[in-house]
Design a protein around this motif. Sequence first.
Motif, PDB file in Angstrom:
ATOM      1  N   UNK A  14      -4.002 -31.020   1.483  1.00 36.35           N
ATOM      2  CA  UNK A  14      -2.983 -29.970   1.554  1.00 36.35           C
ATOM      3  C   UNK A  14      -3.680 -28.670   1.971  1.00 36.35           C
ATOM      4  N   UNK A  15      -3.090 -27.946   2.920  1.00 34.07           N
ATOM      5  CA  UNK A  15      -3.594 -26.632   3.300  1.00 34.07           C
ATOM      6  C   UNK A  15      -2.798 -25.587   2.523  1.00 34.07           C
ATOM      7  N   UNK A  16      -3.466 -24.896   1.598  1.00 36.17           N
ATOM      8  CA  UNK A  16      -2.831 -23.879   0.753  1.00 36.17           C
ATOM      9  C   UNK A  16      -3.110 -22.512   1.374  1.00 36.17           C
ATOM     10  N   UNK A  17      -2.057 -21.765   1.726  1.00 37.23           N
ATOM     11  CA  UNK A  17      -2.224 -20.470   2.383  1.00 37.23           C
ATOM     12  C   UNK A  17      -1.577 -19.382   1.540  1.00 37.23           C
ATOM     13  N   UNK A  18      -2.231 -18.232   1.446  1.00 36.27           N
ATOM     14  CA  UNK A  18      -1.675 -17.112   0.677  1.00 36.27           C
ATOM     15  C   UNK A  18      -1.982 -15.784   1.330  1.00 36.27           C
ATOM     16  N   UNK A  19      -1.207 -14.777   0.975  1.00 36.41           N
ATOM     17  CA  UNK A  19      -1.486 -13.418   1.422  1.00 36.41           C
ATOM     18  C   UNK A  19      -2.784 -12.934   0.783  1.00 36.41           C
ATOM     19  N   UNK A  20      -3.456 -12.007   1.457  1.00 30.95           N
ATOM     20  CA  UNK A  20      -4.801 -11.599   1.048  1.00 30.95           C
ATOM     21  C   UNK A  20      -4.790 -10.121   0.666  1.00 30.95           C
ATOM     22  N   UNK A  21      -5.005  -9.847  -0.616  1.00 36.97           N
ATOM     23  CA  UNK A  21      -4.934  -8.486  -1.131  1.00 36.97           C
ATOM     24  C   UNK A  21      -6.249  -8.014  -1.720  1.00 36.97           C
ATOM     25  N   UNK A  22      -6.928  -8.890  -2.448  1.00 36.58           N
ATOM     26  CA  UNK A  22      -8.042  -8.455  -3.284  1.00 36.58           C
ATOM     27  C   UNK A  22      -9.045  -9.579  -3.463  1.00 36.58           C
TER      28      UNK A  22
END
Length: 289
Positions: free
Chosen positions: A91-99
């Motif tokens: 599974x490719x897990x993608x998220x926004x990048x903040x910190x």
Amino acid sequence: MRHAWFPASPCGPGCLAGLEPVVGRSRRWWRLTAAALVVLAALLALLVLPVAGSRGREWIVRVVFRSMLRAMGIRLRVSGGDGLAARGRGVLVVNNHTSWLDVVAVHAVRPMRAVAKRDIASWPVLGPLVSAAGSVYVDRDGLRSLPDTVSRLAGVLRGGSMVNVTPEGTTWCGLAHGRFRPAVFQAAIDGGVPVLPVALRFRTADGAVTTAPSFVGDETIVDSVRRVAALRGLVLEVHVLPEIAPGRAADRRELAALAEAAVDTVLRPAPAEHRRRTARAAETVPLGE
């Protein structure tokens, strides 16, 4: 020289409101001391990771990252966490990048392999732990390495691993986010695996969305850690969204757009005040830098 292709965020010091409630000096030092003890424990844990077995390594990594959140006074709030359960397939897990806290949060919920910029390997605690988890490192200062990275990532996904990546390519302030770059999504297509979007958001104790934990501008990791240690009642939300099945998108650009739109459903609308701060930052920080 940085290539114009590389993503750049307009977020900077102007995005940090600085109005969040903070704890006293003694509590800040206690948190930093507790975090240092977690670092020491993590370094000791690295000695046993090679012989701990897959379940043992996963347990150790989860405990270390959850302990870091507790040491910094951060409450973790997860919705849809079952989506990160073991699946027996890649599974490719993608998220926004903040910190820098993004990788801590994701691995605190579900330790997994990651795609990370090469210099993270030299970071204290995060570097050794992320490396021990089998990360795929990318050289973001050289375009020539990208096809090889995508090929290696596709192989890892075909092998059944869950892999985390931040497709924006740089950090944003958290209320706004960047475009999801399509290159890494080709690995999901080539590997025949689903994409799992995850949205990360920070709130204060009273429920207000905050940009304070964001790692933006020219500040150092030490500056960011000290600011986070001062915050009172910080909550880190992890929203695990429905997966995007293989074959749903015609190509990597459409797949990236679908994942970005899913994260958008959580992060938007942004407050008008933040949009004004972002606009001011964009005026002073050239996008090409």
